[in-house]
Scaffold this motif. Sequence first.
Motif, short mmCIF file in Angstrom:
data_model
loop_
_atom_site.label_atom_id
_atom_site.label_comp_id
_atom_site.label_asym_id
_atom_site.label_seq_id
_atom_site.Cartn_x
_atom_site.Cartn_y
_atom_site.Cartn_z
N LEU A 158 0.56 -1.05 0.31
CA LEU A 158 0.27 -0.21 0.36
C LEU A 158 0.82 1.31 0.01
O LEU A 158 1.77 1.05 0.61
CB LEU A 158 -0.82 -0.21 1.27
N GLY B 273 -2.95 3.86 2.00
CA GLY B 273 -3.77 3.45 2.91
C GLY B 273 -5.02 3.49 3.87
O GLY B 273 -5.88 2.55 4.09
N SER B 274 -4.44 4.53 4.81
CA SER B 274 -5.13 5.35 5.66
C SER B 274 -6.91 5.66 5.63
O SER B 274 -8.10 5.05 6.14
CB SER B 274 -4.64 6.46 6.57
N PHE C 262 -8.80 1.33 2.81
CA PHE C 262 -8.47 -0.17 3.17
C PHE C 262 -9.14 -0.43 5.04
O PHE C 262 -9.21 -1.50 5.54
CB PHE C 262 -7.07 0.32 2.99
N LEU D 75 0.76 -5.77 6.01
CA LEU D 75 1.26 -4.41 4.99
C LEU D 75 2.28 -4.13 5.03
O LEU D 75 2.70 -3.40 5.87
CB LEU D 75 0.02 -3.91 5.49
N GLU E 25 3.94 -0.68 3.47
CA GLU E 25 4.38 1.01 2.65
C GLU E 25 5.12 1.30 1.58
O GLU E 25 7.11 0.58 2.18
CB GLU E 25 4.38 2.12 3.99
#
Length: 296
Positions: free
Chosen positions: A97, A102-103, A106, A124, A126
Amino acid sequence: MDIQHLKYFVAVAREGNFTRAANKLYVTQPTISKMVRNIEEELGVTLFDRSGKQVKLTDAGEIILVQAQNIIKSFQNLSAELDDLMNLKKGSIHIGLPPMVGSRYFPNVIQAFHQDYPNISIQLVEDGAVKIEEDVQNGTLDLGVVVLPVNQERFHSFSFVNERLMLLAHPNHPLSQKEVVQLAELEKESFVFFRRDFTLHDRIITECVRAGFHPNIICESSQWDLISEMVVANLGIALLPETICRQVNEDQVAVIPLIEPVIPWHLGIIWRKDRYLSFAAREWIRYTKRFMGIED
């Protein structure tokens, strides 16, 4: 001849030496030699030229190597699919992500997925979209969120965001009062950019060059909130997606639509076409599509 025979043959072909292949597979050298001899006798061909220190594939060996690798790969895929059933849908999934995505999109998917499948772990990672695409390609990641388009021969994908970039400027900036801004008007501005491992980095530069200039980049970051704060501090201007711009404080920064050209921000989830997807990964795709209202 069985799958083990083929694995031994492929190991010798890769190592170019029976002893090294045997060491790799933790068997004796006579065992692996006998296995290869059995294949040769069964097929009626010679697979290796054994006249030198390094064994080399014959013409027949070259042909059989390609097929053997395909058979082993298919067998591994079959084993993985059976494992999904035998392990009652346990497993893990590795998803890439970009930090600014992401924040925003998801958390709800992750929460629902974990609730229904508590035995499936979600890892995950990043990173920038460029690195994520590379890691999906090399198999480090099962799935990844990237900026579309991607190579359709390599990846399956589905889109979940289709927006455009907006200009962020300090409220005292001369452009802040305009209703729209053309990219060519930014020729003499100082830019705050995403890092090079973000797809937007190269795409913005490409569009600037098409507009007749190369952007003056004074700072790069992987964090959209830091980029917007640098604009608030009047260090420069920035180009950010609409979704991100909706989260900034418009009392501190001006958000102006960018035109001529409109630079799209098109996000999608990708996975490799030639790689088996686990139950966990397939369920993740289904969940994501359902939460985002995307039809198959």
